[in-house]
Structures are given as structure tokens and as C-alpha cells.
Design an enzyme around this catalytic site. Sequence first.
Site, mmCIF file in Angstrom:
data_model
loop_
_atom_site.group_PDB
_atom_site.id
_atom_site.type_symbol
_atom_site.label_atom_id
_atom_site.label_comp_id
_atom_site.label_asym_id
_atom_site.label_seq_id
_atom_site.Cartn_x
_atom_site.Cartn_y
_atom_site.Cartn_z
ATOM 1 N N ASP A 45 0.846 -1.196 0.000
ATOM 2 C CA ASP A 45 0.000 0.000 0.000
ATOM 3 C C ASP A 45 0.879 1.242 0.000
ATOM 4 O OD1 ASP A 45 -2.967 1.036 0.764
ATOM 5 O OD2 ASP A 45 -1.444 2.275 1.741
ATOM 6 N N TYR A 50 3.473 9.699 -0.743
ATOM 7 C CA TYR A 50 4.556 9.136 0.080
ATOM 8 C C TYR A 50 5.917 9.325 -0.590
ATOM 9 C CZ TYR A 50 0.646 6.597 2.314
ATOM 10 O OH TYR A 50 -0.531 6.257 2.928
ATOM 11 N N LYS A 75 -2.490 5.886 -4.436
ATOM 12 C CA LYS A 75 -3.565 6.842 -4.135
ATOM 13 C C LYS A 75 -3.330 8.174 -4.836
ATOM 14 C CE LYS A 75 -3.474 4.802 0.487
ATOM 15 N NZ LYS A 75 -2.061 4.648 0.845
ATOM 16 N N HIS A 108 -7.202 9.735 -2.063
ATOM 17 C CA HIS A 108 -6.556 9.705 -0.749
ATOM 18 C C HIS A 108 -7.405 10.389 0.338
ATOM 19 C CE1 HIS A 108 -2.168 9.317 0.867
ATOM 20 N NE2 HIS A 108 -3.031 9.127 1.841
HETATM 21 P P1 NDP Z 1 0.872 1.663 11.836
HETATM 22 O O1 NDP Z 1 -0.282 1.633 12.759
HETATM 23 O O2 NDP Z 1 1.079 0.560 10.861
HETATM 24 O O3 NDP Z 1 2.128 1.828 12.769
HETATM 25 C C1 NDP Z 1 3.431 1.917 12.289
HETATM 26 C C2 NDP Z 1 4.318 2.166 13.509
HETATM 27 O O4 NDP Z 1 4.249 1.034 14.371
HETATM 28 C C3 NDP Z 1 5.756 2.361 13.129
HETATM 29 O O5 NDP Z 1 6.281 3.315 14.024
HETATM 30 C C4 NDP Z 1 6.373 0.978 13.380
HETATM 31 O O6 NDP Z 1 7.711 1.120 13.750
HETATM 32 C C5 NDP Z 1 5.555 0.470 14.532
HETATM 33 N N1 NDP Z 1 5.412 -0.993 14.508
HETATM 34 C C6 NDP Z 1 5.133 -1.777 13.427
HETATM 35 N N2 NDP Z 1 5.052 -3.058 13.776
HETATM 36 C C7 NDP Z 1 5.279 -3.109 15.119
HETATM 37 C C8 NDP Z 1 5.330 -4.172 16.052
HETATM 38 N N3 NDP Z 1 5.117 -5.430 15.687
HETATM 39 N N4 NDP Z 1 5.602 -3.856 17.343
HETATM 40 C C9 NDP Z 1 5.816 -2.590 17.714
HETATM 41 N N5 NDP Z 1 5.767 -1.539 16.873
HETATM 42 C C10 NDP Z 1 5.509 -1.798 15.579
HETATM 43 O O7 NDP Z 1 0.821 3.089 11.089
HETATM 44 P P2 NDP Z 1 0.888 3.591 9.588
HETATM 45 O O8 NDP Z 1 0.541 5.008 9.617
HETATM 46 O O9 NDP Z 1 2.147 3.218 8.929
HETATM 47 O O10 NDP Z 1 -0.335 2.818 8.876
HETATM 48 C C11 NDP Z 1 -0.150 1.679 8.079
HETATM 49 C C12 NDP Z 1 -0.301 2.028 6.611
HETATM 50 O O11 NDP Z 1 -1.580 2.612 6.351
HETATM 51 C C13 NDP Z 1 0.674 3.109 6.120
HETATM 52 O O12 NDP Z 1 1.996 2.654 6.026
HETATM 53 C C14 NDP Z 1 0.018 3.502 4.837
HETATM 54 O O13 NDP Z 1 0.256 2.548 3.822
HETATM 55 C C15 NDP Z 1 -1.453 3.518 5.245
HETATM 56 N N6 NDP Z 1 -1.898 4.861 5.688
HETATM 57 C C16 NDP Z 1 -2.882 5.453 4.959
HETATM 58 C C17 NDP Z 1 -3.354 6.691 5.296
HETATM 59 C C18 NDP Z 1 -4.426 7.298 4.484
HETATM 60 O O14 NDP Z 1 -4.710 8.478 4.678
HETATM 61 N N7 NDP Z 1 -5.046 6.561 3.588
HETATM 62 C C19 NDP Z 1 -2.811 7.443 6.432
HETATM 63 C C20 NDP Z 1 -1.783 6.731 7.162
HETATM 64 C C21 NDP Z 1 -1.381 5.482 6.803
HETATM 65 P P3 NDP Z 1 8.906 0.388 12.931
HETATM 66 O O15 NDP Z 1 8.794 0.809 11.504
HETATM 67 O O16 NDP Z 1 10.134 0.877 13.608
HETATM 68 O O17 NDP Z 1 8.677 -1.103 13.119
#
Ligand code: NDP
Length: 276
Positions: A45, A50, A75, A108
Site C-alpha cells: 500500500d 509518500y 492513491k 486519498h
Molecule cells: P501503523 O499503525 O502501521 O504503525 C506503524 C508504527 O508502528 C511504526 O512506528 C512501526 O515502527 C511500529 N510498529 C510496526 N510493527 C510493530 C510491532 N510489531 N511492534 C511494535 N511496533 C511496531 O501506522 P501507519 O501510519 O504506517 O499505517 C499503516 C499504513 O496505512 C501506512 O503505512 C500507509 O500505507 C497507510 N496509511 C494510509 C493513510 C491514508 O490516509 N489513507 C494514512 C496513514 C497510513 P517500525 O517501523 O520501527 O517497526
Amino acid sequence: MTVPTITLNDGNTIPQLGFGVFKVEPPETERIVSEALEAGYRHVDTAAAYGNEEGVGRALATSGIPRDELFVTTKLWNSEHGTQSAIDAMDASLERLGLESVNLYLIHWPRPDMDRYVETWRALEQLKTDGKAASIGVSNFHVNHLDRLSDETDTVPAVNQIELHPAFSQTALRTYARGKGIAIESWGPLGQGKYDLFGREAIAMAAEAHGVTPAQVVLRWHLQNGLIVIPKSSSAQRMAENIDVFGFDLTDVEMTAIDGLDEGRRVGADPDTATF
Ligand code: NDP
């Protein structure tokens, strides 16, 4: 690792768990997405906003994985609302991704202040007809935005990708979407690490009971709710952890306890007032 699929309202299927790349830095993207593919993810995704579509495309190309085994979402950014700009934005994303089509193209954000999302949606209908996006959907749409699409256009979005996690579980929007046949994708499924979701008793106790991590419990909660979930991680270890969520089931009691964590608490912007 076999990730189950969900059938969308247009007959296409989507792996229920994918890999999100928001805030994955462009120079790191190819390596990180390659690691995710190695860990077993087949659904990525991304978004024009991004700035990392090129890296995603390079990782897909060098993986050797057949295109029909991959599911790619991107998006349309807020500056590209409108008929021709949406068509041009799709072409630019495909060019950066090095693909002839994406599996899913999303608006988006609705940006209701601009009042162009209905026009943009008609352009996405055309992109689907043209075969540039197999499925089309929206992101961050509220019920009133979806109602306008329903009143003024012919295609029900296949997906609405929204902020959703145990502290913001969006039950009203989920109920509405179920009635319309719109699949919900959870963004920020782990709460983006912005507050202590993992320390909540309902999550910590379930993790202990099943011998898994709190993150795995949260992802399992999404999956058992029928949601599509796209966690992001830059760590190979956490990528592997986040896809290893098909070997246990939360009980009804555990699911209900996690449902009880809903605080109506967003970590992201409100789609009705966002102006970025
Ligand atoms: P998430 O809820 O997926 O959280 C990501 C965070 O959690 C990072 O800091 C990561 O750190 C940490 N993390 C991941 N796995 C673990 C684990 N197993 N244990 C502890 N910490 C963990 O947030 P996102 O905002 O990234 O949401 C996911 C996806 O949704 C995005 O990447 C994007 O593709 C989409 N998105 C879409 C939006 C929209 O407006 N349509 C807005 C925001 C996101 P680390 O990398 O250090 O592991």
C-alpha cells in the site's frame, strides 16, 4: 505464509493483510519492500504523496514474483482532484511504479472544501474502464461523502481506507460500509505507535494468553473483524511478526474486551476539516 483474501464488490480479491509504506524514506524503500516481499507480503500500500512509488516499483520488479501474485495500491493526492488531473496522476503513478496497472487506486482524501471528489470519482470510473486500475476506492471518506458518490455516480467504491484501530474503531462507518458492500481497510492499524495501545490490559492479557505480542493481538482483532489491514514496519523482525498472525484465534471474550478500548480517539486528521 498464506494470507487469506477478501472478495471486493467488483469481484476482484485482495489479500487481507498487506504492507504499508507511509513514512518509508524513498532511499530505503526498495530494500524495505524487498524485505517485506521476502517475509511473505504480496500486497503493498503506497501513495503518490509518500514519494516512494519508484522504490516500491523497483522492489516489485527485482523480486521475480509474477505480477498476478502481487496486489498494489496507490492513491491520488489532494492536489490532483479533477478529471484530467486524476487521469494524469494515475499515469504518473504507473510510470513511477513501472506498472501497466494497479490493483487498487484510491482517492486519498475527500477534501470536501474543494468539492471536487465526485468529479474525481468519475475519472476513477474511467480509469477502471481503461484497465489502469482493476479496482477503485476511496480513503478517509465519511458517510456523507459516500452518500454523495452513491447519489451522483454509478459505482460503489470497492474499498474505503480509513484510520481504524482499537482506540478508534469506527463502528458506525463500518456498519454503513457493510450495508453498501464497501470493504474497510484499516490505516494506522497499530495506532501509528502514537500512544500506548499495546499496554492496555485487554491487549496485554490476550497476548500473554496466546504467547504472542500485543501487536499481533491488535492485527488479529482487525482480521477477525473482517477488516483489511496494512501495518508498516521498517524492521525485518517486526515485518515477520506482523504477518505471523494466522496461527491463533482471539476468543469472543477477548474480542469484546478489545472492542471496549474504543475512545473515539483519532491519531490522524479529520477528513471533514483536513486542508493539506
Ligand atoms: P501503523 O499503525 O502501521 O504503525 C506503524 C508504527 O508502528 C511504526 O512506528 C512501526 O515502527 C511500529 N510498529 C510496526 N510493527 C510493530 C510491532 N510489531 N511492534 C511494535 N511496533 C511496531 O501506522 P501507519 O501510519 O504506517 O499505517 C499503516 C499504513 O496505512 C501506512 O503505512 C500507509 O500505507 C497507510 N496509511 C494510509 C493513510 C491514508 O490516509 N489513507 C494514512 C496513514 C497510513 P517500525 O517501523 O520501527 O517497526
